[in-house]
Write a protein that holds these residues in place. Sequence first.
Motif, mmCIF file in Angstrom:
data_model
loop_
_atom_site.group_PDB
_atom_site.id
_atom_site.type_symbol
_atom_site.label_atom_id
_atom_site.label_comp_id
_atom_site.label_asym_id
_atom_site.label_seq_id
_atom_site.Cartn_x
_atom_site.Cartn_y
_atom_site.Cartn_z
ATOM 1 N N GLY B 214 0.775 -1.236 0.000
ATOM 2 C CA GLY B 214 0.000 0.000 0.000
ATOM 3 C C GLY B 214 0.801 1.278 0.000
ATOM 4 N N ARG B 215 2.133 1.170 0.019
ATOM 5 C CA ARG B 215 2.957 2.375 0.044
ATOM 6 C C ARG B 215 3.799 2.463 -1.219
ATOM 7 N N MET B 216 3.966 3.674 -1.710
ATOM 8 C CA MET B 216 4.821 3.876 -2.873
ATOM 9 C C MET B 216 6.266 3.902 -2.385
ATOM 10 N N LEU B 217 7.035 2.878 -2.782
ATOM 11 C CA LEU B 217 8.418 2.807 -2.306
ATOM 12 C C LEU B 217 9.330 3.687 -3.154
ATOM 13 N N ARG B 218 9.167 3.616 -4.456
ATOM 14 C CA ARG B 218 9.977 4.424 -5.370
ATOM 15 C C ARG B 218 9.110 4.843 -6.530
ATOM 16 N N CYS B 219 9.436 6.000 -7.065
ATOM 17 C CA CYS B 219 8.738 6.464 -8.256
ATOM 18 C C CYS B 219 9.706 7.329 -9.057
ATOM 19 N N GLY B 220 9.805 7.066 -10.327
ATOM 20 C CA GLY B 220 10.700 7.875 -11.148
ATOM 21 C C GLY B 220 10.879 7.226 -12.499
ATOM 22 N N ASN B 221 11.801 7.792 -13.289
ATOM 23 C CA ASN B 221 12.022 7.146 -14.577
ATOM 24 C C ASN B 221 12.986 5.974 -14.381
ATOM 25 N N LEU B 222 13.144 5.210 -15.425
ATOM 26 C CA LEU B 222 13.908 3.966 -15.314
ATOM 27 C C LEU B 222 15.331 4.230 -14.825
ATOM 28 N N ARG B 223 15.953 5.277 -15.393
ATOM 29 C CA ARG B 223 17.346 5.564 -15.027
ATOM 30 C C ARG B 223 17.479 5.852 -13.532
ATOM 31 N N GLU B 224 16.528 6.669 -13.063
ATOM 32 C CA GLU B 224 16.577 7.007 -11.628
ATOM 33 C C GLU B 224 16.434 5.759 -10.770
ATOM 34 N N LEU B 225 15.503 4.898 -11.191
ATOM 35 C CA LEU B 225 15.265 3.695 -10.386
ATOM 36 C C LEU B 225 16.449 2.740 -10.427
ATOM 37 N N LEU B 226 17.055 2.602 -11.598
ATOM 38 C CA LEU B 226 18.144 1.637 -11.721
ATOM 39 C C LEU B 226 19.445 2.171 -11.152
ATOM 40 N N GLU B 227 19.646 3.486 -11.265
ATOM 41 C CA GLU B 227 20.887 4.052 -10.733
ATOM 42 C C GLU B 227 20.876 4.164 -9.228
ATOM 43 N N ASP B 228 19.670 4.140 -8.714
ATOM 44 C CA ASP B 228 19.562 4.291 -7.277
ATOM 45 C C ASP B 228 19.934 2.961 -6.620
ATOM 46 N N SER B 229 21.085 2.470 -7.040
ATOM 47 C CA SER B 229 21.488 1.161 -6.551
ATOM 48 C C SER B 229 22.347 1.308 -5.302
ATOM 49 N N ALA B 230 22.274 0.285 -4.482
ATOM 50 C CA ALA B 230 23.068 0.321 -3.259
ATOM 51 C C ALA B 230 24.476 -0.223 -3.517
ATOM 52 N N GLU B 231 24.741 -0.649 -4.783
ATOM 53 C CA GLU B 231 26.034 -1.269 -5.082
ATOM 54 C C GLU B 231 26.798 -0.477 -6.143
ATOM 55 N N VAL B 232 28.120 -0.601 -6.077
ATOM 56 C CA VAL B 232 28.950 -0.022 -7.142
ATOM 57 C C VAL B 232 29.806 -1.144 -7.727
ATOM 58 N N GLU B 233 30.275 -0.865 -8.921
ATOM 59 C CA GLU B 233 31.081 -1.857 -9.622
ATOM 60 C C GLU B 233 32.488 -1.265 -9.763
ATOM 61 N N VAL B 234 33.484 -1.953 -9.253
ATOM 62 C CA VAL B 234 34.869 -1.471 -9.344
ATOM 63 C C VAL B 234 35.605 -2.340 -10.367
ATOM 64 N N ARG B 235 36.177 -1.658 -11.362
ATOM 65 C CA ARG B 235 36.862 -2.396 -12.447
ATOM 66 C C ARG B 235 38.346 -2.048 -12.371
ATOM 67 N N PHE B 236 39.203 -3.062 -12.327
ATOM 68 C CA PHE B 236 40.645 -2.794 -12.208
ATOM 69 C C PHE B 236 41.466 -3.815 -12.989
ATOM 70 N N ARG B 237 42.765 -3.448 -13.203
ATOM 71 C CA ARG B 237 43.686 -4.400 -13.883
ATOM 72 C C ARG B 237 44.872 -4.632 -12.973
ATOM 73 N N GLY B 238 45.403 -5.835 -13.064
ATOM 74 C CA GLY B 238 46.528 -6.162 -12.202
ATOM 75 C C GLY B 238 46.065 -6.312 -10.769
#
Lengths: 255, 305
Positions: B214-238
């Motif tokens: 019964g509660r609106m948890l999130r509302c927005g466009n797709l980018r806002e919803l998907l970017e509002d992630s609790a995780e980050v991706e770290v890319r490295f070499r070596g």
Amino acid sequence: MSPVLVLARLYITESMRRQLHLITLFLAVLMLVLPTLFNAFGMTGFDRVTKDVGLTLLSLYAVGMALFLGSTALPGDLEHRTLHPLLARPISRMQYLLGKFLGYLVVMGLSMAVLGLALLTALAVLGTRADPAVLIPVALSVLEAGVLGAFCLFASTFCSPALAGVLGCFLYIVGGIPQTFITFFLSSGSTQVQGAVVRAIRLFMPHFDVLHLKDPIVHGEAVPEAYLLAAVAYGLVWMLLFLLLADWSFERRDL
Amino acid sequence: MSNAIETRHLRKLYRRRREPDLLALEDLDLHVREGDIFGFIGPNGAGKSTTIKILIGLVRPTAGEALLFGEPCGTPASRRHLGYLPETAVYHEFMAVGELLDVHARLAGVAPAQRKTRCQEALEIVHLEDRAQTLLRELSKGMRQRFGIAQALIARPPLLVLDEPTSGLDPLAQLDVKNIILRLKGQGITIFFSSHQLTDVELICDQIGILHRGRMLRCGNLRELLEDSAEVEVRFRGGPAQLPGREVLEQGADRVVRLPREESDALVDHLREAGAHLVGLQVARRSLEQAFFEITRTSGEVEER
């Protein structure tokens, strides 16, 4: 065409195509016409018996159909969810109810007209002069079915179709007790409390006996025009009252 | 741009006799702009259908208000602006397709001179033009759903409200309905629809609302919803091929680690000290499905606590 008429037409079309109504009507006509076959035995006064039995059958048919159609019309649409797309149109719930009810009245009116004609035909076969007065109780049966149907429609806005039918049955039985019975009961040893209860119950329900003119017609008695008009007005007022109650209750309901 | 749908502090409490009362909606604020496609998602019992029924006027809110193009919901005037496809589309089965469509056109107030054209036009949109004489009970489920869309479109409404339009359909019928929605979007119609098909919502919608209990948890466009992630991706070499407590994925020459945002600084420091070369750091991209599960799960955990 107004939404009420559109919905009434929808009800009539559906009702005809479902054929249940047509089948019951066919059976009722059969039951009306069959007695003419028995005249072969040459029973004296059989035309009067046919008139009496025929009008009773017509009245029972009207009451039965009123109880069934009145109590199932709205719940059927709710159960099948056919009313959701209709109520999403710019119409009020009152218009929806009125459309349904008008359709029901037309179907009942047409059915009773067919039955009335069948009765007249049966009487003609018996050699009785066609008496249009026979159609008075037929017309009043339609009005009675209107009042009872409106009540069942109202009841079905807040309870199950079965319960609405039972309540309608109760209303018809208690409301149909002749006034002479009530007067006799009240004057023959009933306590004050019993009398008050009976009067209160009678006050809040239609007196269907007002609409029962079968006996005088069968016995060839004349019915005053003023009485007829008053009876029709009485029936119409109750019908309107039940429709208003149905709307009041239906408006508050979550669908 | 003005709002086609607006709700303010909408609340719905169903009073029940034998069971505890059910709070179906609580403090729902919704703003759907004209011309947008708004996807309303949430688990079963989240309140999606209740919201839609309030918008149509089939259910009365306990508190708050809902407006369609500025008109209070539930009035015949507000319903002039909308076409509605119910969740379980059942129609008068003894009527022919064209016949029932004509009934809807009349009820919608379409002028007599235009009725025939409108019926034809609506049937063409849903590819049922050759089925006008067919009884509704003889149609397949997918066809009935398309008829449902046709009746919703009959008055050329600026707003379409579709309650789970692809529910229970086979993949081909789902594709049909999806294509119809996309075509209608091209005509500038505002579309508000609820669905469990998250991939469809992801593809079609401009705005998405996630409703839960019964509660609106999130509302927005797709980018806002998907970017509002609790995780980050770290890319490295070596650097290290393994990290304690973390899964290191090899992607070509790169190594990729996903971790909660708040832990990313420490990891970057650690990688630098270990001689790794940092290639990129970005918010982890999720699908709508992943976001949906994450958001509803987090909400459930918070509520249980």
